[in-house]
Design an enzyme around this catalytic site. Structure first.
Site, mmCIF file in Angstrom:
data_model
loop_
_atom_site.group_PDB
_atom_site.id
_atom_site.type_symbol
_atom_site.label_atom_id
_atom_site.label_comp_id
_atom_site.label_asym_id
_atom_site.label_seq_id
_atom_site.Cartn_x
_atom_site.Cartn_y
_atom_site.Cartn_z
ATOM 1 C CB ALA A 89 77.682 80.835 83.474
ATOM 2 C CB SER A 90 73.043 79.031 86.192
ATOM 3 O OG SER A 90 71.318 78.568 85.811
ATOM 4 N NE ARG A 91 67.848 81.514 82.678
ATOM 5 C CZ ARG A 91 68.792 81.558 81.576
ATOM 6 N NH1 ARG A 91 69.965 81.668 81.796
ATOM 7 N NH2 ARG A 91 68.405 80.991 80.438
ATOM 8 C CD GLU A 146 70.390 88.985 82.896
ATOM 9 O OE1 GLU A 146 70.233 88.597 81.571
ATOM 10 O OE2 GLU A 146 70.857 88.287 83.989
ATOM 11 C CG HIS A 157 72.639 86.637 80.121
ATOM 12 N ND1 HIS A 157 71.314 86.698 80.912
ATOM 13 C CD2 HIS A 157 72.767 85.642 79.926
ATOM 14 C CE1 HIS A 157 70.795 85.466 80.620
ATOM 15 N NE2 HIS A 157 71.860 84.580 80.209
ATOM 16 C CG ASN A 206 73.619 81.512 74.610
ATOM 17 O OD1 ASN A 206 73.801 82.733 74.130
ATOM 18 N ND2 ASN A 206 72.561 81.159 74.891
#
Length: 317
Positions: free
Chosen positions: A234-236, A265, A283, A286
């Protein structure tokens, strides 16, 4: 009144703040703002509100001759040439703390989704249906009592660790620096990356991206993992070599994966889409009303501070 260019729609709460202090020009087209439009938009602007998907390179920075700040709407900032911005005396800011709870919640949600095969179960229930409860039907893995290995014990990684402890999980973590105070607070144990990969049942990537992190998880790393392990990112996306992940899943070197981010992406490879043992989300780390509103306020206040001659919060360069 000074001009701010907003590279895409943001929540109203931040937009209203900007409108009180700036002439606001905002990109309202479909999809991502293209480079030519962005270059045109930053001309005569003293502030740029960029999105994670906005590529702010040297050409864009050079076009924004009056820029005092680039306020990035997101915790990451690898979409911006921050070194060049520093050379031009332009502050670059991000929105780190706003993403913490939302992204940690999603990380644990992905752990549960892939371990208990929730997405597979939903798809089955909506399509062919099932014949009823049976002892060997649709078994997954329990989370409680297992070991989670967290790559990056920053704000988000620490929040993931606290949630994991609520599931009675043992917490391992790795990163460039040991954090003894966090260890005592959370009950986490610092190990090197290889030890984490060999011992964790669930491996979550919550580290910030930089070039040294590129393909941190590659073929060699997958071979270290348990055959029953799950990888959650869930980062990059580029932290994981995506094709190596696909091969590890196909070869059953690991049991599954859950991804909110992707190496190329917004493109997602067909190989990933074809696999049942991977959960894919677009993605949304948040993507909560609370987090996105807070991020909107943070970028607006950063821009306002910069044009008022004050040092904005969360400068990263």
């Amino acid at each position: 009144m000074e001009k701010v260019y907003v590279a895409g729609a943001i929540p109203e709460v931040g937009l209203k703040l900007l409108q009180e202090h700036f002439e606001v020009e905002m990109y309202e087209g479909k999809g991502l703002v293209d480079k030519d439009t962005l270059i045109k938009g930053v001309k005569n602007a003293t502030a740029l509100i960029s999105l994670l998907s906005t590529n702010v390179d040297k050409d864009v920075i050079d076009a924004g001759k009056d820029l005092k700040i680039i306020a990035n709407y997101g915790a990451g900032f690898n979409n911006i040439d921050i070194e060049y911005a520093r050379e031009k005396s332009i502050d670059v800011t991000n929105t780190p703390k706003a993403s913490t709870n939302a992204t940690a919640d999603l990380t644990i949600g992905l752990v549960l989704a892939v371990a208990r095969r929730i997405v597979e179960g939903d798809q089955l229930s909506r399509t062919t249906g099932f014949d009823g409860w049976a002892p060997l039907f649709f078994r997954g893995r329990e989370v409680s009592g297992k070991t989670i290995g967290i790559i990056g014990l920053g704000e988000i990684g620490s929040a993931v660790a606290r949630r994991a402890r609520a599931f009675d999980m043992d917490v391992l973590y790795t990163g460039p620096n040991r954090k003894e105070e966090k260890e005592r607070e959370i009950g986490a144990k610092y190990v090197d990356l290889d030890t984490l990969l060999k011992n964790a049942d669930f491996i979550t990537i919550n580290a910030a991206y930089n070039p040294k992190m590129h393909h941190l998880i590659d073929t060699e790393q997958f071979k270290m993992m348990k055959s029953t392990a799950y990888l959650i990112n869930a980062s990059r996306g580029p932290i994981v070599h995506e094709q190596a992940l696909v091969q590890a899943l196909k070869d059953n070197e690991i049991e599954g994966a859950a991804l909110d981010v992707y190496e190329f992406e917004p493109d997602i490879t067909d190989d990933l889409k074809s696999l049942n043992n991977v959960v894919l989300t677009p993605h949304i780390g948040n993507a909560t009303f609370e987090a996105r509103d807070m991020m909107s306020k943070i970028v607006a206040n950063a821009a306002i501070s910069a044009v008022q001659g004050e040092k904005p919060q969360f400068v990263v360069n």
